[in-house]
Design a protein around this motif. Sequence first.
Motif, PDB file in Angstrom:
ATOM      1  N   LEU A   1     -53.151 -10.584 -19.086  1.00  0.00           N
ATOM      2  CA  LEU A   1     -51.783 -10.142 -19.542  1.00  0.00           C
ATOM      3  C   LEU A   1     -51.331 -11.452 -20.385  1.00  0.00           C
ATOM      4  CD1 LEU A   1     -50.658  -9.352 -15.919  1.00  0.00           C
ATOM      5  CD2 LEU A   1     -50.369  -7.949 -18.018  1.00  0.00           C
ATOM      6  N   ILE A   2     -51.521 -12.679 -20.114  1.00  0.00           N
ATOM      7  CA  ILE A   2     -51.067 -13.658 -21.034  1.00  0.00           C
ATOM      8  C   ILE A   2     -51.726 -13.597 -22.399  1.00  0.00           C
ATOM      9  CG2 ILE A   2     -51.258 -16.228 -21.397  1.00  0.00           C
ATOM     10  CD1 ILE A   2     -50.892 -16.598 -18.240  1.00  0.00           C
TER      11      ILE A   2
ATOM     12  N   THR B   1     -53.066 -10.952 -23.746  1.00  0.00           N
ATOM     13  CA  THR B   1     -52.445  -9.873 -24.287  1.00  0.00           C
ATOM     14  C   THR B   1     -50.981 -10.140 -25.009  1.00  0.00           C
ATOM     15  OG1 THR B   1     -53.313  -8.307 -22.897  1.00  0.00           O
ATOM     16  CG2 THR B   1     -51.551  -7.281 -23.935  1.00  0.00           C
ATOM     17  N   SER B   2     -50.153 -10.844 -24.203  1.00  0.00           N
ATOM     18  CA  SER B   2     -48.924 -11.337 -24.780  1.00  0.00           C
ATOM     19  C   SER B   2     -48.713 -11.964 -26.230  1.00  0.00           C
ATOM     20  CB  SER B   2     -48.095 -12.213 -23.893  1.00  0.00           C
ATOM     21  OG  SER B   2     -46.843 -12.706 -24.218  1.00  0.00           O
TER      22      SER B   2
ATOM     23  N   TYR C   1     -49.832  -9.524 -28.877  1.00  0.00           N
ATOM     24  CA  TYR C   1     -48.595  -8.909 -29.463  1.00  0.00           C
ATOM     25  C   TYR C   1     -47.714  -9.801 -30.239  1.00  0.00           C
ATOM     26  CZ  TYR C   1     -49.403  -4.695 -26.488  1.00  0.00           C
ATOM     27  OH  TYR C   1     -49.919  -3.627 -25.818  1.00  0.00           O
TER      28      TYR C   1
ATOM     29  N   TYR D   1     -43.179  -4.557 -30.746  1.00  0.00           N
ATOM     30  CA  TYR D   1     -44.311  -5.641 -30.279  1.00  0.00           C
ATOM     31  C   TYR D   1     -43.928  -6.860 -29.778  1.00  0.00           C
ATOM     32  CZ  TYR D   1     -47.312  -2.301 -32.596  1.00  0.00           C
ATOM     33  OH  TYR D   1     -47.938  -1.219 -33.090  1.00  0.00           O
TER      34      TYR D   1
ATOM     35  N   SER E   1     -44.919  -7.908 -25.926  1.00  0.00           N
ATOM     36  CA  SER E   1     -44.955  -9.471 -25.716  1.00  0.00           C
ATOM     37  C   SER E   1     -44.452 -10.094 -24.468  1.00  0.00           C
ATOM     38  CB  SER E   1     -45.128 -10.339 -26.919  1.00  0.00           C
ATOM     39  OG  SER E   1     -45.342 -11.592 -26.653  1.00  0.00           O
ATOM     40  N   ASP E   2     -43.308  -9.876 -24.637  1.00  0.00           N
ATOM     41  CA  ASP E   2     -42.341 -10.311 -23.666  1.00  0.00           C
ATOM     42  C   ASP E   2     -42.750  -9.632 -22.096  1.00  0.00           C
ATOM     43  OD1 ASP E   2     -41.000 -11.860 -25.330  1.00  0.00           O
ATOM     44  OD2 ASP E   2     -39.532 -10.591 -25.476  1.00  0.00           O
ATOM     45  N   LYS E   3     -42.930  -8.474 -22.079  1.00  0.00           N
ATOM     46  CA  LYS E   3     -43.263  -7.802 -21.035  1.00  0.00           C
ATOM     47  C   LYS E   3     -44.560  -8.083 -20.281  1.00  0.00           C
ATOM     48  CE  LYS E   3     -42.346  -4.800 -17.622  1.00  0.00           C
ATOM     49  NZ  LYS E   3     -40.969  -5.195 -16.825  1.00  0.00           N
ATOM     50  N   ALA E   4     -45.640  -8.147 -21.130  1.00  0.00           N
ATOM     51  CA  ALA E   4     -46.870  -9.051 -20.812  1.00  0.00           C
ATOM     52  C   ALA E   4     -46.773 -10.164 -20.155  1.00  0.00           C
ATOM     53  CB  ALA E   4     -47.853  -8.885 -22.029  1.00  0.00           C
ATOM     54  N   TRP E   5     -45.916 -11.206 -20.719  1.00  0.00           N
ATOM     55  CA  TRP E   5     -45.966 -12.427 -20.361  1.00  0.00           C
ATOM     56  C   TRP E   5     -45.191 -12.566 -18.976  1.00  0.00           C
ATOM     57  CZ3 TRP E   5     -47.520 -17.214 -22.065  1.00  0.00           C
ATOM     58  CH2 TRP E   5     -46.842 -18.499 -21.494  1.00  0.00           C
ATOM     59  N   GLU E   6     -44.102 -11.736 -18.775  1.00  0.00           N
ATOM     60  CA  GLU E   6     -43.220 -11.666 -17.549  1.00  0.00           C
ATOM     61  C   GLU E   6     -44.317 -11.240 -16.556  1.00  0.00           C
ATOM     62  OE1 GLU E   6     -40.161  -8.652 -15.634  1.00  0.00           O
ATOM     63  OE2 GLU E   6     -39.973  -8.894 -17.805  1.00  0.00           O
TER      64      GLU E   6
END
Length: 224
Positions: A65-66, A68-69, A72, A93, A97-102
């Motif tokens: 996930l990180i 992927t962030s 993006y 994007y 990115s914000d959602k993957a980081w979260e």
Amino acid sequence: MMMKLGVLLGILLVSSYATAEFCYNDVEAACGSSEADGVLLANCDAKYGGIDALVTDLQAYANALIETSFDYLLMTAHFGNFEAYRPGFHALYLSLSDKAWENGIKTIQFITKRGGKMNFNQPPRLKRNTKERHLELNELHSLAKALDTEKKLAEEALRIHTQAQHHTKQDSSVAHHIEEEFFKDQSERVRDLAGYTTILKSLLVDRDPSISLTLFDDYLKSVY
């Protein structure tokens, strides 16, 4: 008589094995030791259920996930420069990115809440397309990459969920975390990106696709 002794011996063996795994016994042993400061309380942690067997998969998923962030973010930068300026794609994007980081942070927090430790060196299980070039993606290719990424993340979440349910030490807590934090949002993102890809592909058959691209980008800007 011999049978009763055998049963009693078995109970005593099971009891001694079980009590060895209690924090209370660790504390009692530490307090009774002349070197109490150096005694580790091995069982005084937040671990229970099948977390030990699942923590590696959770670590790998958090790292995915990180990673992927940041992928993006590269796509965000690409559509935010003066050469390929698309504010709608930029906003899309950045949101992904914000959602993957979260979600990555939430996964790390869950690991530590269950008594585990985060290992940032645990490689993600997601397979990457070697043909991808972040800085060479056009609008349609970028949507295809994002859709592939979200589907791979969703598939891995399903795999971990299945592992948690069918492990010898079933861990409903891990399964529940995956359900609550990922399933609904992932299905919506996959559906949206699949729709965007299909719509944009149909728009690009026009004689002047630049106008269609501008209108589609304006739509993304209004949504994100």
